[in-house]
Every structure is written in structure tokens, then in C-alpha cells.
Design an enzyme around this catalytic site. Structure first.
Site, short mmCIF file in Angstrom:
data_model
loop_
_atom_site.label_atom_id
_atom_site.label_comp_id
_atom_site.label_asym_id
_atom_site.label_seq_id
_atom_site.Cartn_x
_atom_site.Cartn_y
_atom_site.Cartn_z
N GLY A 50 -5.57 3.88 -8.02
CA GLY A 50 -4.67 3.46 -6.93
C GLY A 50 -3.60 2.51 -7.43
N SER B 65 -10.81 12.05 -7.69
CA SER B 65 -10.15 11.56 -8.91
C SER B 65 -11.05 11.62 -10.14
CB SER B 65 -9.68 10.12 -8.70
OG SER B 65 -8.70 10.08 -7.68
N CYS C 85 -3.12 -10.69 0.05
CA CYS C 85 -2.00 -11.09 -0.82
C CYS C 85 -1.14 -12.20 -0.18
CB CYS C 85 -1.13 -9.89 -1.15
SG CYS C 85 -0.99 -8.71 0.17
N HIS D 286 6.10 -10.12 -1.76
CA HIS D 286 6.14 -10.68 -0.41
C HIS D 286 6.91 -12.00 -0.42
CE1 HIS D 286 3.40 -7.61 0.67
NE2 HIS D 286 2.27 -8.30 0.78
C1 2RA Z 1 -0.21 -5.54 3.24
N1 2RA Z 1 -1.57 -7.48 2.74
O1 2RA Z 1 0.78 -6.09 2.71
C2 2RA Z 1 -1.59 -6.04 2.94
C3 2RA Z 1 -2.12 -5.31 1.75
N2 2RA Z 1 -3.32 -5.81 1.29
O2 2RA Z 1 -0.15 -4.55 3.97
#
Ligand code: 2RA
Length: 330
Positions: A10, A38, A126, A234
Site C-alpha cells: 500500500g 497481493s 497523521c 498536511h
Molecule cells: C486522512 N488521516 O488524511 C487520514 C489518513 N490516515 O484521511
């Protein structure tokens, strides 16, 4: 050391392989595991093609550590099976994060909660990871009372199909819709799924996980998660109200000296964090540091990080490095 990567084919799994290589984690035998579809494929590791096996097969080989990025269903089923054979699991899904007995760890913030008997360890979401790396040093000095956060989350957080939707739309091609709306030239105030409360699962994670990792259930968090047509990482606009007042120069000094943080904050030369330049890096970039004059003891920050690296793979590998440094891996 025998190291399994579950979900190795992934998006996050492939970054985990790169990070293990780059950081020279002591892997004598890599066990890439994935779902049946896989099995038999190969992944590249240290210049060699390594065959992907089933998760059941990976358990049989009793790895020292198994780093998961395979979704909550797979983690729920297989993490305990690995733990039963003595493997330490570091899981990137949301499955185990809020279990009281499961440590939820960002090494720069709370590695001290880890114990040798912990066999399942949760990697935080994250957007939570980059937030707590940035604000915990300030919490220790000024005590956080309330956080208002808006996130601008990369499509890579949703996965490779979302990246494909973005670029198909950009090329004017027919796109397999992962999101309920077009993502290119758009912003979706929607991360994960909607809850009864009107918040989303991504927003709830920011509330629950931040409190658990920082270790203060009194911290108030008001989140808004937005998906944006970006792939590098992000970004987060963070407003923090503290119990105690601060001096901006001290804030910048505290951040500049904190592990895992790079301060990029020179407005005069348009120097501030941006996802396009955070991509591929492991630090959390902090800028636009300024007092919020509308509210006593309050501060505004802009926080950016590569969500696939520090937001997932690198944080997980750093947990494994910490455990290995303690001699706690079988
Ligand atoms: C998102 N935090 O960005 C989630 C992914 N783990 O969708």
C-alpha cells in the site's frame, strides 16, 4: 532482526520500506505481508526483490516487530496473533488507539509510556502526530487550555485512489470517485465519516488522540478537517490558548530547540512551511508564529508535515527504533 511490514504494497506500507532502508533499521530479514490478492508480488528492499507473503505466513515466521498499515479490520484480526508469538506490533490504523491499555505514541512526546510488556502499540493519526510534536513543548512550559485547529489534509491521506481522482480530474479524464465531490480546484470540509455530533471521525481523532498523547483530558479541542487538492503533506492552522502567558521570543526559542521541529518563520522573505516543500521530509515545520491579540494568552501557528512520513511511516519506525534501543524486541 526479522521485520514484518503488513500492508507492504500500500501507499504507507511502501513508504515504511523506504524509511526502514533510509534509517538503516537493523533488518536481517524483511517479511512483506499483504492480503491474498497481493501474495506472490514482490517489493524492492535494499536493492532486492522480496516476495510478498500472506499475513498468516508472516505470523508463522515470528518476526521481532510487525509494522502494520493495513486498515483496522486486518489489525483487529492479526495484531493479537502476532503478539501471541512474541512479536511487537506497531499499528498505523485507528483500531487500537483509544484502548486504555494500548500506548498511543509519538516518540518526541511520550515514548516514556512504553514498557517492555507492550506487544501492541498504536501509531496516532497523521494530523494528530504533527500537531502534538508542535504544541507539546509549549504545553510543558505554558500548559494548554484550548486548541482550535483547522487542517488542510493531502489526498494521500485517503490513499492512492484519491491521488488518482485528483490527477484524473486535473487532466479532464473520467475519474473513479473516491470523494463524494470533485477534489481538484475544490476543498471538502469532510475527512473520514460524519458522526451524530456533526463532527467527522478525522475531527474526533484530533480531540481524543491529542488528549491521550499529551496526557491531559482537560484540554479542549475544536477541530475542522478539510481535504485539499495537495499531495505533499498536511497543513494545520492552530490557535492555542494557554493557562500561562508567554513571550513570543521564548515561544520561538522553545520550538527551535524542540526535537523533530524546524521553525520556518521569516515573513519578510515569504519563508513559511508549505506541503510542497515538506514532502519527503521527516520533520514538522512550524511558522506564522504570532500572538492572537483577540484572546489573552493565545497563540497562532501554522504546522506542516509529510503525512505519509512523520505522519505515519517514520513515526512508526521511530517507535521501533526506541524499542530496539531498549532491547525490548524479541
Ligand atoms: C486522512 N488521516 O488524511 C487520514 C489518513 N490516515 O484521511
Amino acid at each position: 532482526m526479522r521485520v514484518a511490514v503488513v500492508g507492504a504494497t500500500g501507499l504507507v506500507g511502501s513508504v515504511m520500506l523506504r524509511v526502514l532502508e533510509e534509517r538503516n533499521f537493523p533488518v536481517d530479514e524483511l517479511i512483506p505481508a499483504a492480503s491474498e490478492k497481493s501474495v506472490g508480488k514482490t517489493v524492492k528492499f535494499k536493492g532486492k526483490d522480496v516476495k510478498v507473503c500472506s499475513v498468516a505466513e508472516a505470523v508463522k515466521r515470528k518476526p521481532s516487530v510487525a509494522i502494520f498499515s493495513a486498515g483496522s479490520t486486518a489489525s483487529k484480526e492479526w495484531a493479537p496473533r502476532f503478539a501471541e508469538v512474541g512479536t511487537t506490533v506497531i499499528d498505523n490504523s485507528s483500531c487500537w488507539r483509544m484502548y486504555p491499555e494500548i500506548p498511543l505514541v509519538v516518540p518526541e512526546v511520550n515514548a516514556h509510556v512504553l514498557k517492555p510488556e507492550h506487544k501492541i502499540i498504536a501509531n496516532p493519526n497523521c494530523s494528530t502526530i504533527q500537531l502534538v510534536v508542535a504544541i507539546n513543548p509549549l504545553h510543558l512550559k505554558y500548559r494548554i487550555k484550548r486548541i482550535v485547529i483547522s487542517t488542510y489534509q493531502s489526498v494521500t491521506g485517503t490513499g492512492v485512489k484519491a491521488v488518482n481522482q485528483l490527477f484524473a480530474e486535473r487532466k479532464g479524464e473520467e475519474a473513479d470517485m473516491v470523494y463524494p465531490h470533485p477534489i481538484d480546484l475544490n476543498c471538502l470540509p469532510h475527512g473520514g465519516t460524519f458522526l451524530e455530533s456533526g463532527y467527522t471521525t478525522e475531527e474526533q481523532k484530533l480531540i481524543d488522540e491529542t488528549r491521550k498523547i499529551i496526557g491531559d483530558q482537560k484540554i479542549m479541542v475544536s477541530p475542522t478537517v478539510v481535504r485539499v487538492p495537495v499531495i505533499g503533506g498536511h497543513s494545520e492552522s492552530v490557535n492555542v490558548e494557554f493557562e500561562n502567558d508567554f513571550d513570543i521570543k521564548d515561544v520561538v526559542e522553545v520550538l527551535s530547540k524542540s526535537p523533530g521541529i524546524v521553525v520556518q518563520d521569516e515573513p519578510a522573505t515569504n519563508h513559511y512551511p508549505m506541503p510542497r516543500f515538506a514532502e519527503g521530509k521527516d520533520e514538522v515545520f512550524v511558522g506564522r508564529i504570532r500572538r492572537d491579540d483577540s484572546q489573552p494568552r493565545s497563540l497562532n501557528l501554522w504546522v506542516v508535515a509529510d503525512n505519509l512520513r512523520k505522519g505515519a511511516a517514520t513515526n512508526a519506525v521511530q517507535i521501533a527504533e526506541y524499542l530496539n534501543s531498549k532491547g525490548w524486541l524479541q
